[in-house]
Design an enzyme around this catalytic site. Structure first.
Site, PDB file in Angstrom:
ATOM      1  CB  CYS A  18     -25.097  31.871  12.568  1.00 26.77           C
ATOM      2  SG  CYS A  18     -25.331  29.412  12.601  1.00 26.77           S
ATOM      3  CG  HIS A  33     -25.209  30.946   7.260  1.00 26.23           C
ATOM      4  ND1 HIS A  33     -23.639  30.697   8.153  1.00 26.23           N
ATOM      5  CD2 HIS A  33     -25.914  28.909   8.560  1.00 26.23           C
ATOM      6  CE1 HIS A  33     -23.556  30.513   8.605  1.00 26.23           C
ATOM      7  NE2 HIS A  33     -24.058  29.853   9.082  1.00 26.23           N
ATOM      8  CD  GLU A  58     -23.794  34.109   4.852  1.00 29.55           C
ATOM      9  OE1 GLU A  58     -24.587  34.445   5.739  1.00 29.55           O
ATOM     10  OE2 GLU A  58     -22.948  33.164   5.960  1.00 29.55           O
TER      11      GLU A  58
HETATM   12  N1  GLN Z   1     -21.908  28.030  17.253  1.00 32.09           N
HETATM   13  C1  GLN Z   1     -22.847  28.117  16.623  1.00 32.09           C
HETATM   14  C2  GLN Z   1     -23.955  26.789  16.816  1.00 32.09           C
HETATM   15  O1  GLN Z   1     -23.282  25.035  16.172  1.00 32.09           O
HETATM   16  C3  GLN Z   1     -23.426  28.836  15.510  1.00 32.09           C
HETATM   17  C4  GLN Z   1     -22.182  27.878  14.309  1.00 32.09           C
HETATM   18  C5  GLN Z   1     -22.709  29.036  13.133  1.00 32.09           C
HETATM   19  O2  GLN Z   1     -22.487  30.366  13.109  1.00 32.09           O
HETATM   20  N2  GLN Z   1     -22.357  28.306  11.715  1.00 32.09           N
HETATM   21  O3  GLN Z   1     -25.230  26.710  16.667  1.00 32.09           O
END
Ligand code: GLN
Length: 545
Positions: free
Chosen positions: A384, A510, A512
């Site tokens: 992410c 994600h 995970e």
């Molecule tokens: N802050 C980033 C976004 O909003 C990544 C979010 C995250 O890592 N869950 O896109």
């Protein structure tokens, strides 16, 4: 045929963080392994609608369900132990209960009545408990009540449990988890806090059926007998959960003390034989026998918090175990990383994970780590925000766009290689408005990730507002950062990789959240394999020198 559903409540007392989630998950695992259909839910007494607006200092990691609910991290344990995908219905907060009651009041559903905690809030809680049972799909609905007995905010939940116990009789069982401290100076285990905790529960009208005593040291049988007598609990229904090296041992430990059959007998559920824990045991054996280490670094800004990256830690642990290795995880604070110390801070690692996150703090350190990993060809996994940082670092140091950034971190940058998603631009409310939950992704045939998954069509869970800016796609591809995964409808880039590196992959989603004990995630498996290979190559070359 619709099932006759039984209800298991798991409450806790004395202190928080006793591991109610692990006990609930272990009960679920044991019942599933006996062939029962089970679901499991968590009630959280806080007023936030969901934990999405809490930072990890408050509540650890925020977990995300397939249907896009930002959930308590215990739902992660439920999924890892049971392989069952949870949804919005599996996590209820006081905020959601009140919101629903207030919406009904405004609609006029209670017209003419004074709306009160009892019966309206408690009825709403009861209907949330029973909603899962009424589907007719489950033999057991396990409900974990967050917080500790005696908290003001837990009271409506406990009142709902009391009423349900009264209504459902033998179809209902209450498992109460307490703490038995060991007082070193007196060299004694103390049961008084447990007795007080059970008294508090009895005061609100709930007699627990089974006790689980959390303890650092084995509790002698005579002490369990005393607890049973003073707490009015059947002899044999006082079990203990002693600290074990891995949370995945807990189901076995509880089975040894008959927790599953105690529940089955109390609820009058016919059963025979033993739970089939063959695959679970195989995993545990692999875990116990692994001696060689894989050294993984996790670069993030919440490294001092044990639960901030829970799902990543567990996914790595599962993948290492399946590869017959012991995970040696080193947390590296992204805020402390500089070009001057990165070689030392990341030295000796076989692989590096760059963590998800929000906001500016610590991101410059993530760029430093990624540059070093890319240039030294270390297996690297960006998740992410970690993937977004991969793209930014590549733009800065390979494409020469020195001010490249994400619009989240620098709204004025001329090179917004990561930008706010179009549908996010009009959003003003913060809660539950990100791109959340499972989305389809098409993987480029022949890419490293497609090979790892063994297929090209996948679904993975998301939680973000920003995205890869497709205007930069071509230049990035030409320079070697390939966009190998995209959403088939929106064409959002979901995966990047550098095929000329050992393993350099970033996912906007994600992975995970969907790695479990019985189905470890293919990308974590592939990353760990690459780390093992790199580690042995490096060890061999340093032995030659
Ligand atoms: N802050 C980033 C976004 O909003 C990544 C979010 C995250 O890592 N869950 O896109």
């Amino acid at each position: 045929m619709a099932k006759e559903t039984r209800y298991i409540f798991v409450t806790g007392g004395v202190v928080s963080s006793l591991g109610k989630g692990i006990i609930s998950s272990s009960i679920a695992r044991l019942l599933l392994s006996r062939g029962f259909n089970v679901t499991i839910q968590k009630f959280d007494p806080y007023i936030n609608i969901d934990p999405g607006t809490l930072n990890p200092y408050e509540h650890g990691e925020c977990y995300v369900t397939v249907d896009g609910h930002e959930a308590d991290l215990d739902l992660g344990h439920y999924e890892r132990f049971t392989n069952i995908k949870t949804t919005r219905a599996n996590n209820i907060t006081t905020g959601r209960v009140y919101q629903s009651v207030i919406d009904k009041e405004r609609r006029g559903d209670y017209l003419g009545k004074t709306v009160q905690i009892i019966p309206h809030i408690t009825d709403e809680i009861k209907s949330c408990v029973k909603r899962l049972g009424e589907t007719g799909d489950f033999d057991f609905v396990i409900t974990e009540i967050g917080g500790t007995v005696g908290d003001i905010e837990s009271l409506p939940f406990l009142e709902a449990v009391r009423q349900l116990k009264w209504e459902l009789g033998d179809k209902c069982v209450c498992v109460h988890l307490t703490y038995v401290p060991y007082i070193r100076a007196a060299a004694e285990l103390k049961t008084k806090p447990t007795q007080h905790s059970v008294k508090l529960l009895q005061q609100v009208g709930i007699q627990p059926d089974i006790l689980v005593l959390r303890t650092e040291k084995e509790i002698p049988q005579a002490v369990c007998h005393k607890v049973a007598q003073f707490c009015n609990v059947r002899e044999g229904a006082v079990t203990q959960s002693v600290d074990v090296p891995s949370i995945y041992e807990v189901p076995l430990n509880m089975h040894r003390q008959h927790l599953d059959t105690l529940i089955l007998e109390k609820t009058g559920t016919p059963y025979s034989g033993e739970p089939d824990l063959a695959r679970w045991n195989k995993f545990l054996n692999q875990m116990r026998e692994a001696t060689e280490e894989v050294r993984i670094g996790l670069v993030g800004k919440y490294v001092e918090l044990q639960d901030a990256y829970k799902s990543i830690d567990e996914s790595l642990f599962q993948a290492c175990t399946y590869n017959d290795r012991k995970l040696k995880l080193r947390y590296i604070s992204s805020e402390s990383l500089t070009d001057g110390n990165v070689a030392e801070k990341l030295s000796g690692l076989d692989g590096v994970v760059v963590a998800p996150g929000f906001g500016q703090r610590g991101t410059e350190g993530k760029f430093v780590a990624l540059k070093w990993c890319r240039e030294n060809d270390i297996p690297t996994f960006g998740i992410c925000l970690g993937m977004q940082c991969m793209v930014i670092e590549f733009a800065r140091n390979v494409l020469g766009m020195s001010d490249a950034n994400s619009a989240e971190l620098d709204p004025l940058t001329a090179h917004n290689v990561i930008d706010l998603m179009e549908e996010q631009k009009s959003i003003t409310n913060m809660g539950g408005t990100m791109r959340l939950g499972a989305y389809a992704c098409h993987l480029r045939p022949g890419s490293r990730v497609a090979e790892a998954y063994g297929k090209t069509e996948i679904e993975e869970r998301h939680r973000h507002r920003y995205e890869f800016n497709n205007e930069y796609r071509e230049v990035m591809e030409q320079a070697g950062l390939k966009c190998v995964g995209e959403n088939p409808q929106s064409h959002l880039v979901e995966v990047v990789e550098m095929p000329d590196k050992r393993w350099y992959v970033g996912t906007q989603y994600h992975p995970e959240y969907s790695s479990t004990v019985l189905s470890p995630h293919p990308l974590f498996m592939d990353f760990v394999r690459a780390a093992i290979k790199y580690g042995s190559e490096r060890d061999a070359s340093s032995a030659e020198q």
